[in-house]
Design a protein around this motif. Structure first.
Motif, PDB file in Angstrom:
ATOM      1  N   MET A 154       0.844  -1.204   0.000  1.00  0.00           N
ATOM      2  CA  MET A 154       0.000   0.000   0.000  1.00  0.00           C
ATOM      3  C   MET A 154       0.878   1.254   0.000  1.00  0.00           C
ATOM      4  O   MET A 154       0.589   2.239  -0.684  1.00  0.00           O
TER       5      MET A 154
ATOM      6  N   GLU B 275       3.876   1.461  -1.209  1.00  0.00           N
ATOM      7  CA  GLU B 275       4.463   1.571  -2.560  1.00  0.00           C
ATOM      8  C   GLU B 275       3.466   2.238  -3.501  1.00  0.00           C
ATOM      9  O   GLU B 275       3.844   3.049  -4.345  1.00  0.00           O
ATOM     10  N   ALA B 276       2.203   1.853  -3.339  1.00  0.00           N
ATOM     11  CA  ALA B 276       1.153   2.426  -4.195  1.00  0.00           C
ATOM     12  C   ALA B 276       1.030   3.930  -3.941  1.00  0.00           C
ATOM     13  O   ALA B 276       0.889   4.723  -4.879  1.00  0.00           O
ATOM     14  N   VAL B 277       1.125   4.323  -2.672  1.00  0.00           N
ATOM     15  CA  VAL B 277       1.079   5.761  -2.333  1.00  0.00           C
ATOM     16  C   VAL B 277       2.256   6.478  -2.987  1.00  0.00           C
ATOM     17  O   VAL B 277       2.097   7.540  -3.604  1.00  0.00           O
TER      18      VAL B 277
ATOM     19  N   ALA C 115      -0.855   6.598  -6.293  1.00  0.00           N
ATOM     20  CA  ALA C 115      -2.240   6.097  -6.301  1.00  0.00           C
ATOM     21  C   ALA C 115      -3.120   6.969  -5.414  1.00  0.00           C
ATOM     22  O   ALA C 115      -2.681   7.465  -4.372  1.00  0.00           O
TER      23      ALA C 115
ATOM     24  N   GLY D  55      -6.334   5.935  -4.388  1.00  0.00           N
ATOM     25  CA  GLY D  55      -7.214   5.125  -3.554  1.00  0.00           C
ATOM     26  C   GLY D  55      -6.806   3.668  -3.636  1.00  0.00           C
ATOM     27  O   GLY D  55      -5.979   3.284  -4.486  1.00  0.00           O
ATOM     28  N   TYR D  56      -7.380   2.867  -2.764  1.00  0.00           N
ATOM     29  CA  TYR D  56      -6.956   1.464  -2.692  1.00  0.00           C
ATOM     30  C   TYR D  56      -8.154   0.620  -2.247  1.00  0.00           C
ATOM     31  O   TYR D  56      -8.717   0.853  -1.175  1.00  0.00           O
TER      32      TYR D  56
END
Lengths: 404, 119
Positions: free
Chosen positions: B88, B90-92, B96, B98-99
């Motif tokens: 998560m 890494e996604a931020v 990104a 939202g998740y």
């Protein structure tokens, strides 16, 4: 207290050789032909010991043993197997119930003495055992229920599966050592400088795996609406060549993913064929009502396998504060051993033994069964356990809202 | 209606997302990997990308990073089975917005979209 991989391997081999000795004795006395198929050490929840015995009718011969290693052991035969043994011991004779019972008791006595003697010889000590006790029971009730260390949730079990050549009969030797007795013994044979694993971390890892299975079961329930429960989770240790035998020869449909990170390895989500059709149907917005797997069923199974895999390994990653990457799922549809063989061969390039994580889930609503098997790289699993902080073990879930 | 690009290697999941979204959104493309996601994003410039993480050829985090480099104002919601904290994060870092973790139901998808692309 620590155990090393080599000691686990040695103890597994001892149990296997003991089972082979016991089987040779039985073959010699009866003229029947049998071989020890697989022996493994399993760390399992106390309530799950013997669940593979299902609800069959069994007879057994139990012993207590004490000394440097203490505990209980039992030879388990299904009813038909015990009758065959009795008839072979009294060829052409009229085997009444008393004679049948006596012959099974005696053969159990001889077999299990051989089994225990091997341990005593290796440990260069004496292990005393009680006279045999003949028992009859349904399913797992055939196994002794130790009241010695009831406070422990998890216990070590040695189990050998013995296959009767040319017959569809199997029998089993279970050894249930007292936890403290076994772990003290393993620790005393461990080279702590080499590759030792703290025993309590093995237990914690097993608990994390149980949580992962529950999460995977919840995911199944959410996707299908079918109430699903995690049933059994166990951590086994066996020679790499025996790993495919864990899955058996039934045909399965499911997914394989390779995961990387610490630990790396393979994870399989497998359904028997009927379950695969049922579960895929339940995931689809329109009723297909097919008896066989269609491409749409396979797509659904592939995605379910993907989601179950994540449910299973995410907890490891969150507790270990790392990320475990995995490949997209690969759909498999084959005999269990044929699915696992190439994976075991790949893992076996670097190790002689393997830890195997097995989980099962069931539902009462429809005929449905799923198994998850993880085959982690031994060195990396050891490293992961080394880094595992026991007091983080319950932090398996990440909070999305806190991060986003 | 907002334009949405769906990037997921699972046909089953693309169908499911399409069924959830098509009533209130225009689906401008469905792709199976991160490379196709970036290419289709550049061509279509959708209002929103629903992005899986574990995909062949190029994963969803790399694709998100590339889309955000191309257009920092792009809206990307990770829509994945992966529930790992490190992933998560890494996604931020990739940008990104939202998740959502699979399995999901329509209300949670709609809520995540409303957070990122208010109607």
């Amino acid at each position: 207290m620590k155990v090393d991989i080599q000691s686990l391997g040695t103890f597994n081999e001892l149990a296997h050789e003991g089972a082979e000795q016991a089987t040779r004795s039985m073959c010699q006395m009866t003229g029947l032909d049998a071989v020890v198929d697989v022996t493994k050490i399993t760390l399992v929840g106390r309530e799950d010991v013997g669940e593979q015995l299902a609800s069959g009718e069994y007879v057994g011969v139990q012993f207590d043993f004490e000394g440097e290693l203490a505990g209980e052991t039992v030879l388990v035969l299904d009813r038909a197997g015990s009758e065959t043994i009795a008839e072979s011991l009294v060829p052409g004779g009229d085997v009444d119930e008393t004679m049948a019972r006596s012959s099974v008791e005696e053969i159990g006595n001889i077999m299990m003495s051989g089994f225990i003697d091997g341990w005593a010889d290796y440990l260069e000590t004496t292990i005393e055992h009680s006279p045999p006790t003949y028992v009859e029971a349904m399913g797992e009730e055939i196994l002794p229920r130790s009241d010695g260390d009831d406070e422990r949730d998890q216990v070590f079990v040695f189990k050998s599966e013995i296959e009767w050549v040319g017959e569809s009969v199997e029998f089993y030797i279970y050894m249930l050592p007292e936890y403290d007795s076994l772990t003290s013994l393993m620790a005393s044979h461990t080279d702590a400088e080499r590759d030792a694993i703290p025993v309590d971390k093995l237990e914690v890892f097993n608990e994390m795996t149980r949580d992962g299975t529950k999460q995977a079961a919840q995911n199944v329930e959410m996707m299908t609406g079918i109430c699903t429960e995690a049933e059994v989770t166990r951590l086994s240790f066996a020679p790499i060549e025996d790993v495919p035998k864990q899955v058996g020869t039934d045909t399965y449909v499911g997914t394989v993913v390779e995961f990387t990170g610490v630990p790396s390895g393979f994870l399989l989500v497998l359904f028997d064929e009927a379950s695969a059709v049922h579960i895929a149907e339940a995931m689809m917005p329109v009723e297909m009502d097919a008896d066989e797997l269609t491409e749409q069923h396979e797509n659904a199974i592939e995605e379910l396998g993907n989601i179950m895999t994540s449910g299973f390994v995410d907890g490891w990653a969150n507790v270990l504060q790392t990320s475990v990457e995995h490949t997209p799922p690969r759909l498999v549809h084959d005999m269990g051993q044929a699915i696992v063989d190439p994976l075991a061969a790949q893992v076996g390039q670097h190790q002689e033994h393997a830890f195997i994580v097995d989980s099962e889930m069931r539902t009462d609503d429809i005929a449905f069964g799923a198994e998850i098997h993880a085959l982690p790289n031994e060195t990396e699993l050891r490293q992961a356990l080394d880094e595992l902080l026991v007091d983080r073990a319950d932090q398996t879930e990440a909070d999305v809202e806190q991060i986003f | 209606m907002p334009d949405v690009l769906i990037a997921d290697d699972s046909e089953f999941m693309r169908n499911l997302l399409r069924e959830i979204l098509e009533e209130d959104h225009t689906i401008v493309g469905e792709v199976e990997n991160g490379v196709e996601a970036v290419e289709t994003y550049k061509e279509q410039q959708p209002d929103l990308v629903m992005m899986d993480i574990v995909m062949p050829i190029r994963d969803g985090i790399e694709a998100t990073d590339e889309i955000k480099t191309e257009n920092p104002g792009a809206n990307v919601i990770m829509c994945t089975s992966v529930g790992q904290e490190e992933k998560m994060k890494e996604a931020v870092r990739a940008g990104a917005d939202g998740y959502i973790t699979k399995p999901f139901q329509k209300p949670s998808v709609m809520e995540a979209i409303e957070d990122v692309v208010p109607s």
